[in-house]
Scaffold this active site. Structure first.
Site, mmCIF file in Angstrom:
data_model
loop_
_atom_site.group_PDB
_atom_site.id
_atom_site.type_symbol
_atom_site.label_atom_id
_atom_site.label_comp_id
_atom_site.label_asym_id
_atom_site.label_seq_id
_atom_site.Cartn_x
_atom_site.Cartn_y
_atom_site.Cartn_z
ATOM 1 N N LYS A 144 0.850 -1.184 0.000
ATOM 2 C CA LYS A 144 0.000 0.000 0.000
ATOM 3 C C LYS A 144 0.883 1.230 0.000
ATOM 4 O O LYS A 144 1.816 1.338 0.795
ATOM 5 C CB LYS A 144 -0.916 0.002 1.228
ATOM 6 C CG LYS A 144 -1.967 1.105 1.209
ATOM 7 C CD LYS A 144 -2.957 0.929 2.349
ATOM 8 C CE LYS A 144 -4.058 1.986 2.275
ATOM 9 N NZ LYS A 144 -5.051 1.829 3.358
ATOM 10 N N ASP A 186 11.586 8.868 -7.737
ATOM 11 C CA ASP A 186 11.193 8.385 -6.410
ATOM 12 C C ASP A 186 11.866 7.043 -6.125
ATOM 13 O O ASP A 186 11.232 6.102 -5.659
ATOM 14 C CB ASP A 186 9.670 8.261 -6.311
ATOM 15 C CG ASP A 186 9.185 8.138 -4.867
ATOM 16 O OD1 ASP A 186 9.942 8.536 -3.957
ATOM 17 O OD2 ASP A 186 8.062 7.642 -4.649
#
Length: 557
Positions: A242, A369
């Site tokens: 998640k 990222d």
């Protein structure tokens, strides 16, 4: 209510709704001298339509959307392939290509359709600046009741132009013949001088890159999916991850019978995160992105559920999980470090490259990222990159303003110094790649900290460990990285192992405070290919530093 006020009221209402759910977006679209509202456009994905390419027709799109950027205009794409006719209405940046074409009519108030070249059939496109102007599609801007203008060119003018036309054609033919002859001559010289043993056959290289034997998805299944236009028969199993934008599920992709299935990963974005899903889908859809160290992409889908509309990305599933989880649970050997680090560098090098291993042109991509939780560990203990929701394609057509608007993104713990203080050199696209290299260095440090070749191995901890809190903010990282010039600690015991010593030398060069002094990902990949036989090194690395027989390294910056 007067009809003229309805679009304005709708626009303000949607703006307030978006601003309340996404303050960052509201901030980005404001200016010092007041609030500038973005454009309202019809926004429906590709769907079948009864609209023909005659006169004009309505889009029949029931969705009105606020464009993401102030400079975006409304656009429409009408296509006919065989007997299928489709229509797509979107917001579009007029400075970028749409399906390979630049739209030169973005200043028009009306959506006047123009025919464009399309190998698959007939295609018309338009762009305009009016409110919801892509709702009415005009295929003919000529008034049928207006009489044709008479040809005022006299016979004398025509006769005078003929010689000029003949001369122009002759010059073009001669120039083309010269270029063709020169090209053939150069090709013969190249074929004569090239040494075949130093070059793999292009088809062999492509086969290696596209047929990933270490993936959990069969090549037959992947090929069938890529040509499927219907929703796949997928049964979600359990949540395995998640993030900020989406949840990742382990899932079953059913085959011909209910007993047979392939295990896949499904990344599900909620309706509000459409932009992140679209960014990642567009990155994955680039056929030149395929590489053994980049997550294998199967397809993207839009699904309607009881919870509302969702956006899915379906990829290969890797049971070992992400690198951070793997390092937390396992201590690795020197050989494991060599495989994990080398494959990570090769994946980033391919992402940054402007060509494929076959030599085809490719648009460089920066991840923006990179961190251990965005890297998956495959069954053979090699890495593959994932999570491209913040990635940026370094298209040469991007202006400095476009790059400046890309913003300060990423995870604060892994941000390069120049990103933390928002002082990147936007004139040089290489500066974006240099930020990825800094983040890669921190991940290499994480791997090294869990390698038994360094002696006593401590519990896993992320870069900067206890110096910052679990989820540090940008200001906290500024204190450590900019003010104190801090980097993760490299204990002296790590330097007792010759191979790990060279890994440390490499990552120190990669997290240099000066972006220009950092190595490239390709250079790091080449170094790792030499590290496998570290005890036999006596040559030079890709940065041309000398490696003495005693194993010490003197780095040439």
């Amino acid at each position: 209510m007067p009809p003229r006020l309805r679009p304005l009221l709708l626009r303000v209402s949607l703006w307030v709704l978006v601003g309340s759910s996404s303050p960052a977006l509201l901030h980005d679209r404001s200016k010092e001298n007041g609030l500038q509202l973005p454009r309202l456009c019809k926004f429906c994905d590709v769907k079948a339509t009864t609209c023909s390419n005659q006169d004009q027709c309505k889009s029949n799109c029931n969705i009105t959307s606020i464009c993401e950027k102030n400079n975006e205009v409304c656009a429409a794409v009408w296509r006919r392939n065989d007997e299928n006719v489709t229509l797509e209405t979107i917001c579009h940046d007029p400075q970028k290509r749409l399906y390979g074409h630049m739209l030169d009519d973005s200043s028009s108030e009306q959506c006047v359709m123009k025919e464009k070249k399309d190998d698959g059939g007939l295609m018309f496109m338009c762009s305009c600046t009016g409110e919801e102007c892509n709702d009415v599609l005009i295929f003919s801007a000529i008034d049928p009741h207006k009489p044709e203008e008479k040809d005022e060119i006299s016979k004398v003018t025509i006769i005078s132009l003929v010689p000029l036309l003949v001369i122009s054609v002759a010059v073009i033919v001669i120039f083309y013949a010269y270029r063709t002859h020169k090209k053939r001559k150069l090709n013969k010289a190249w074929e004569k001088n090239v040494k075949p043993k130093k070059h793999k056959d292009c088809s062999d290289v492509c086969a290696i890159m596209l047929d990933d034997d270490h993936s959990d998805i069969s090549s037959t299944c992947a090929n069938n999916i890529n040509h499927n236009t219907e929703l796949l028969p997928i049964e979600l199993d359990i949540v395995v991850g998640k993030g900020r934008f989406a949840e990742v599920y382990k899932a079953k992709l059913k085959q011909n019978t209910s007993e047979q299935y392939e295990t896949v990963a499904v990344k599900i974005f909620p309706y509000e995160e459409y932009a992140s899903w679209k960014t990642e889908k567009d990155i994955f859809s680039d056929v030149n992105l395929k590489h053994e160290n980049i997550l294998q992409f199967l397809t993207a889908e839009e699904r309607k559920t009881d919870l509302g509309k969702q956006y899915w990305l379906i990829t290969a599933f890797h049971a070992r999980g992400n690198l951070q989880e793997y390092l937390t649970r396992h201590i690795i050997s020197w050989e494991d470090l060599w495989k994990l680090g080398g494959s990570l560098a090769r994946g980033i090098a391919h992402l940054h490259s402007d060509h494929t291993p076959c030599g085809r042109p490719k648009t460089p991509i920066v991840h923006r990222d990179l961190k251990s939780s965005n890297i998956l560990v495959k069954n053979d203990l090699t890495c593959c990159l994932c999570d491209f929701g913040l990635s940026l394609r370094l298209d040469p057509s991007l202006s400095v303003d476009d790059l400046a608007n890309s913003g300060q993104v990423g995870t604060a713990r892994y941000m390069a110094p120049e990103v933390l203080e928002s002082r990147m050199n936007l004139e040089n696209m290489e500066s974006f790649k240099q930020t990825d290299v800094y983040s890669m260095a921190l991940v290499l440090w994480e791997m090294t900290s869990r390698c038994n070749g360094v002696g006593e191995v401590k519990e896993y901890e992320p870069p900067f460990g206890s110096k910052v809190r679990e989820h540090p903010c940008v200001e906290s990282m500024k204190d450590n990285v900019l003010r104190d010039r801090g980097r993760p600690e490299i204990p002296s015991s790590w330097l007792n192992h010759q191979g790990i010593q060279m890994v440390c030398e490499t990552l120190i060069e990669c997290w240099d405070h000066d972006p220009e002094a950092r190595l490239t990902a390709q250079c790091v990949a080449e170094r790792f290919s030499e590290f496998k036989h570290h005890d036999k090194l006596s040559g030079r690395s890709c940065s041309e530093e000398k490696i003495p027989e005693d194993g010490s390294v003197t780095t040439a910056k």
